[in-house]
Write a protein that holds these residues in place. Structure first.
Motif, PDB file in Angstrom:
ATOM      1  N   THR A  33      32.331  11.941  -2.281  1.00  0.00           N
ATOM      2  CA  THR A  33      32.303  11.790  -3.744  1.00  0.00           C
ATOM      3  C   THR A  33      32.646  10.359  -4.145  1.00  0.00           C
ATOM      4  OG1 THR A  33      32.936  14.108  -4.005  1.00  0.00           O
ATOM      5  CG2 THR A  33      33.266  12.661  -5.912  1.00  0.00           C
ATOM      6  N   LEU A  34      33.649   9.780  -3.510  1.00  0.00           N
ATOM      7  CA  LEU A  34      34.013   8.387  -3.804  1.00  0.00           C
ATOM      8  C   LEU A  34      32.881   7.429  -3.430  1.00  0.00           C
ATOM      9  CD1 LEU A  34      37.764   8.291  -2.697  1.00  0.00           C
ATOM     10  CD2 LEU A  34      36.846   8.251  -5.028  1.00  0.00           C
ATOM     11  N   GLY A  35      32.227   7.674  -2.316  1.00  0.00           N
ATOM     12  CA  GLY A  35      31.107   6.821  -1.893  1.00  0.00           C
ATOM     13  C   GLY A  35      29.945   6.876  -2.875  1.00  0.00           C
ATOM     14  N   VAL A  36      29.570   8.084  -3.296  1.00  0.00           N
ATOM     15  CA  VAL A  36      28.479   8.242  -4.266  1.00  0.00           C
ATOM     16  C   VAL A  36      28.856   7.584  -5.593  1.00  0.00           C
ATOM     17  CG1 VAL A  36      27.199   9.935  -5.649  1.00  0.00           C
ATOM     18  CG2 VAL A  36      27.477  10.275  -3.186  1.00  0.00           C
ATOM     19  N   GLY A  37      30.097   7.735  -6.019  1.00  0.00           N
ATOM     20  CA  GLY A  37      30.566   7.114  -7.258  1.00  0.00           C
ATOM     21  C   GLY A  37      30.511   5.594  -7.192  1.00  0.00           C
ATOM     22  N   ALA A  38      30.891   5.019  -6.047  1.00  0.00           N
ATOM     23  CA  ALA A  38      30.857   3.561  -5.887  1.00  0.00           C
ATOM     24  C   ALA A  38      29.421   3.038  -5.936  1.00  0.00           C
ATOM     25  CB  ALA A  38      31.531   3.167  -4.578  1.00  0.00           C
ATOM     26  N   ALA A  40      26.872   4.492  -7.442  1.00  0.00           N
ATOM     27  CA  ALA A  40      26.396   4.665  -8.822  1.00  0.00           C
ATOM     28  C   ALA A  40      26.950   3.575  -9.734  1.00  0.00           C
ATOM     29  CB  ALA A  40      26.788   6.048  -9.342  1.00  0.00           C
ATOM     30  N   ALA A  41      28.223   3.216  -9.568  1.00  0.00           N
ATOM     31  CA  ALA A  41      28.817   2.146 -10.378  1.00  0.00           C
ATOM     32  C   ALA A  41      28.150   0.812 -10.093  1.00  0.00           C
ATOM     33  CB  ALA A  41      30.320   2.067 -10.109  1.00  0.00           C
ATOM     34  N   ALA A  48      22.691  -3.245 -15.705  1.00  0.00           N
ATOM     35  CA  ALA A  48      23.194  -3.708 -16.999  1.00  0.00           C
ATOM     36  C   ALA A  48      23.215  -5.229 -17.086  1.00  0.00           C
ATOM     37  CB  ALA A  48      24.589  -3.165 -17.243  1.00  0.00           C
ATOM     38  N   ARG A  49      23.371  -5.909 -15.970  1.00  0.00           N
ATOM     39  CA  ARG A  49      23.398  -7.369 -15.963  1.00  0.00           C
ATOM     40  C   ARG A  49      22.330  -7.887 -15.015  1.00  0.00           C
ATOM     41  NH1 ARG A  49      29.295  -9.315 -14.939  1.00  0.00           N
ATOM     42  NH2 ARG A  49      29.464  -7.481 -13.664  1.00  0.00           N
TER      43      ARG A  49
END
Length: 195
Positions: A33-38, A40-41, A48-49
Motif C-alpha cells: 500500500t505504501l509503495g502504490v501510494g508513493a 501515485a504521489a 501537475a508540474r
C-alpha cells in the motif's frame, strides 16, 4: 553445543514457516500500500508540474574564407577576388548565423509561458542584414511569430507555441563575427545555452 543453543534450534524447528504467519501478510500488505501510494504521489506531482526546457545555440558559417597574409599577397598579384554584395553594398566579412531553439522538455512551451506576451529576444553584436531562412522540425510545426528590433540587432520570437521535442532555426546574414545572447521572460521554463 550448549543447552540454550539446543533449545533455540528446537524452537525454530517447531515454528511454522514465515509465510504462514498472519503478521507476515499484514506487513506485506502495508508495504504494498505504501509503495502504490508513493508511485501515485510521484505521478501526480509530475503531471501537475510539467517539465519545460528550452535549449539554444548558434552556428556561424563564413561565406568567404578570411585570407592569411600569403593568400592575400597571391590575390593581389592575380588581381582577382571574390566579393559578396547585398543591395549593391560590398560585405567585408559576410557570415550566415543559424540560431537553434529546441524544446527539450516533456511539455509544450505555450503562449501562456511568455510573461506578459513579451517575446524571446536573441541579441547579436552586429546588425542583421537579411533573414535567410526559418525552419522547424517537424516540418508541420508552425514556428512562433518573428520580428526585428530597430536597429536590427535582435530577433524577437513569440509569443507562440514550441511543441515538446520541436526545434526552430533562424538563419540570418551579418557582416562580421558575432555572438548570440538570449533574453527571455518565460515562466516555468528552464532555459540553457548548449555548448
Amino acid at each position: 553445543m550448549t543447552r540454550n543453543q539446543t533449545a533455540a534450534i528446537d524452537l525454530i524447528a517447531q515454528a511454522a514457516p514465515l509465510w504462514e504467519s498472519p503478521t507476515f501478510w499484514a506487513a506485506g500488505a502495508v508495504g504494498a500500500t505504501l509503495g502504490v501510494g508513493a508511485v501515485a504521489a510521484w505521478a501526480t506531482l509530475r503531471a501537475a508540474r510539467p517539465k519545460r526546457q528550452l535549449a539554444y545555440w548558434h552556428d556561424t558559417l563564413p561565406l568567404i574564407q578570411q585570407p592569411t597574409l600569403g593568400t592575400l599577397v597571391q590575390r593581389r598579384i592575380a588581381g582577382s577576388g571574390l566579393e559578396v554584395r547585398l543591395h549593391g553594398q560590398a560585405l567585408e566579412n559576410p557570415r550566415l548565423v543559424t540560431i537553434h531553439l529546441r524544446n527539450t522538455g516533456r511539455s509544450d512551451i505555450t503562449s501562456a509561458q511568455f510573461d506578459g506576451g513579451a517575446p524571446i529576444r536573441l541579441l547579436l553584436d552586429l546588425p542583421i542584414l537579411e533573414l535567410i531562412a526559418v525552419d522547424s522540425v517537424p516540418e508541420e510545426a508552425t514556428p512562433p511569430a518573428l520580428s526585428f528590433a530597430d536597429p536590427p540587432l535582435e530577433l524577437r520570437i513569440g509569443p507562440g507555441r514550441i511543441g515538446a521535442g520541436c526545434s526552430v532555426t533562424y538563419t540570418v546574414l551579418v557582416d562580421g563575427h558575432t555572438d548570440v545572447r538570449l533574453r527571455h521572460g518565460l515562466a516555468d521554463v528552464k532555459v540553457r545555452r548548449r555548448a
